[in-house]
Each structure stands twice: as structure tokens, then as C-alpha cells.
Design an enzyme around this catalytic site. Structure first.
Site, mmCIF file in Angstrom:
data_model
loop_
_atom_site.group_PDB
_atom_site.id
_atom_site.type_symbol
_atom_site.label_atom_id
_atom_site.label_comp_id
_atom_site.label_asym_id
_atom_site.label_seq_id
_atom_site.Cartn_x
_atom_site.Cartn_y
_atom_site.Cartn_z
ATOM 1 N N HIS A 19 43.409 125.521 16.519
ATOM 2 C CA HIS A 19 43.004 125.807 17.913
ATOM 3 C C HIS A 19 42.356 127.190 18.007
ATOM 4 O O HIS A 19 41.326 127.362 18.638
ATOM 5 C CB HIS A 19 44.231 125.824 18.844
ATOM 6 C CG HIS A 19 44.906 124.510 19.035
ATOM 7 N ND1 HIS A 19 46.271 124.352 18.920
ATOM 8 C CD2 HIS A 19 44.419 123.295 19.379
ATOM 9 C CE1 HIS A 19 46.596 123.103 19.174
ATOM 10 N NE2 HIS A 19 45.493 122.431 19.449
ATOM 11 N N ARG A 92 37.922 117.381 14.163
ATOM 12 C CA ARG A 92 38.508 117.527 12.830
ATOM 13 C C ARG A 92 37.936 116.526 11.845
ATOM 14 O O ARG A 92 37.721 116.826 10.681
ATOM 15 C CB ARG A 92 40.029 117.345 12.891
ATOM 16 C CG ARG A 92 40.739 118.490 13.551
ATOM 17 C CD ARG A 92 42.161 118.169 13.834
ATOM 18 N NE ARG A 92 42.248 117.081 14.810
ATOM 19 C CZ ARG A 92 43.339 116.758 15.470
ATOM 20 N NH1 ARG A 92 44.463 117.388 15.235
ATOM 21 N NH2 ARG A 92 43.336 115.780 16.350
ATOM 22 N N SER A 129 49.236 119.878 16.238
ATOM 23 C CA SER A 129 50.508 120.416 16.731
ATOM 24 C C SER A 129 51.649 119.447 16.422
ATOM 25 O O SER A 129 52.749 119.873 16.063
ATOM 26 C CB SER A 129 50.441 120.640 18.246
ATOM 27 O OG SER A 129 49.461 121.578 18.555
#
Ligand code: PNS
Length: 159
Positions: A19, A92, A129
């Protein structure tokens, strides 16, 4: 002159180095970047919105033009209220693309807000996360994937 303002939206539960890479790169492209934490009462989170905001503020203090905020409801409404012209997302892998494209097209059709995709640094392309939390839950070392202050809070929370 119009302030070029972008939003980096997400859950940030917790913020990762992936992030921060995107936030830092966005901060070079825009006059102001607002990192917006989604308040999602239906999703169970490890950290409260306030904690997530605190961690983001600590870790992005070095970028002078990044502000942290929270929102609920539609992202495009937040953009309209804050005079935000663009949404910035990290991509990603191809697996991110379908859903991100759909959301980007929906947000554009709802309010004319464009989404800009930044290719994630390959160092972080496997990072999320949820995986960080899962690995840490079972005692794995995630200290190279998240900021040190976030790692301390994570270890403490999972103890
Ligand atoms: O970190 P996340 O949970 O993958 O972030 C998802 C987020 C917050 C970017 C997305 O869920 C979102 O924009 N939610 C706000 C609600 C909304 O505007 N929905 C319509 C999207 S087209």
C-alpha cells in the site's frame, strides 16, 4: 489553478508495504493524495478504523501531501464531496484486473471519476493484508512486509 487530488481507497487492515509503495508513488503524481479507509460494518476487521487511520498517518507522514480520512457509502460520493478527480489503485497481478476494471468502469459511469492503475512493485505482488494477518496469526514473521510500527501492533493484537 485546480488542485490535482487523488484518492487511494481501501480497507488497510492493516496497511502494508505494498500500500505504502502505491501511496508514495501517487503522492509524486498529484498535488494531494487522500488515503480513504472504508468503514465497512459488515466485514469483521482486526483493527478499528481509528487504529487503521493512526497507522496510516504514522507511516505516510514522510510524504508531505498525503492525508488520511475514512468514508462509507459510495467512493464516488466521497470523491465529489472532496473535489477528488481520480482514484488510484495498485495492480498486483492479472487476477486483480477483472474486478478492478469493473469497478473503474462503474465509478466512471456513475460520476465520471477516472481510475488510474499503478503496477505494484514486484517485491510486493504477492502481498495482501489478509495474507499478512493469516501468516502472523500462526506465528509467521511478516516484519519485512509491513512497517515496523504496524508489525508491533499486529504482534500485540494477536498475542
Ligand atoms: O482494500 P479493499 O477492501 O480491497 O478496498 C475495496 C474498496 C474500498 C476500494 C471498494 O470496496 C470500494 O470502493 N468500496 C466503496 C463502495 C463503492 O463505491 N462501491 C462501488 C464500487 S464500483
Amino acid at each position: 489553478m485546480v488542485t490535482r487530488r487523488a484518492v487511494c481507497p481501501g480497507s488497510f487492515d492493516p496497511v502494508t508495504n505494498g500500500h505504502l509503495d502505491i501511496i508514495g508513488r501517487a503522492s509524486k503524481l498529484f498535488d494531494e493524495v487522500i488515503v480513504a479507509v472504508l468503514i465497512n460494518k459488515s466485514k469483521s476487521q482486526l483493527f478499528t478504523v481509528e487504529e487503521r487511520i493512526e497507522m496510516l498517518a504514522e507511516c505516510s507522514a514522510e510524504y508531505g501531501n498525503v492525508k488520511i480520512d475514512s468514508f462509507h457509502g459510495l467512493l464516488v460520493d466521497f470523491c465529489r464531496d472532496r473535489g477528488i478527480q481520480a482514484i488510484v489503485k495498485g495492480l498486483r497481478a492479472v487476477s486483480d484486473f477483472d474486478y478492478e476494471l469493473q469497478m473503474g468502469q462503474m465509478n466512471h459511469s456513475l460520476a465520471g471519476v477516472d481510475t488510474l492503475f499503478i503496477p505494484t512493485n514486484p517485491l510486493y505482488s504477492y502481498l495482501s493484508s489478509s495474507l499478512v494477518k493469516e501468516v502472523a496469526t500462526y506465528g509467521g514473521d511478516v516484519s519485512s512486509l509491513i512497517p515496523e510500527s504496524v508489525n508491533s501492533r499486529l504482534v500485540e493484537r494477536l498475542r
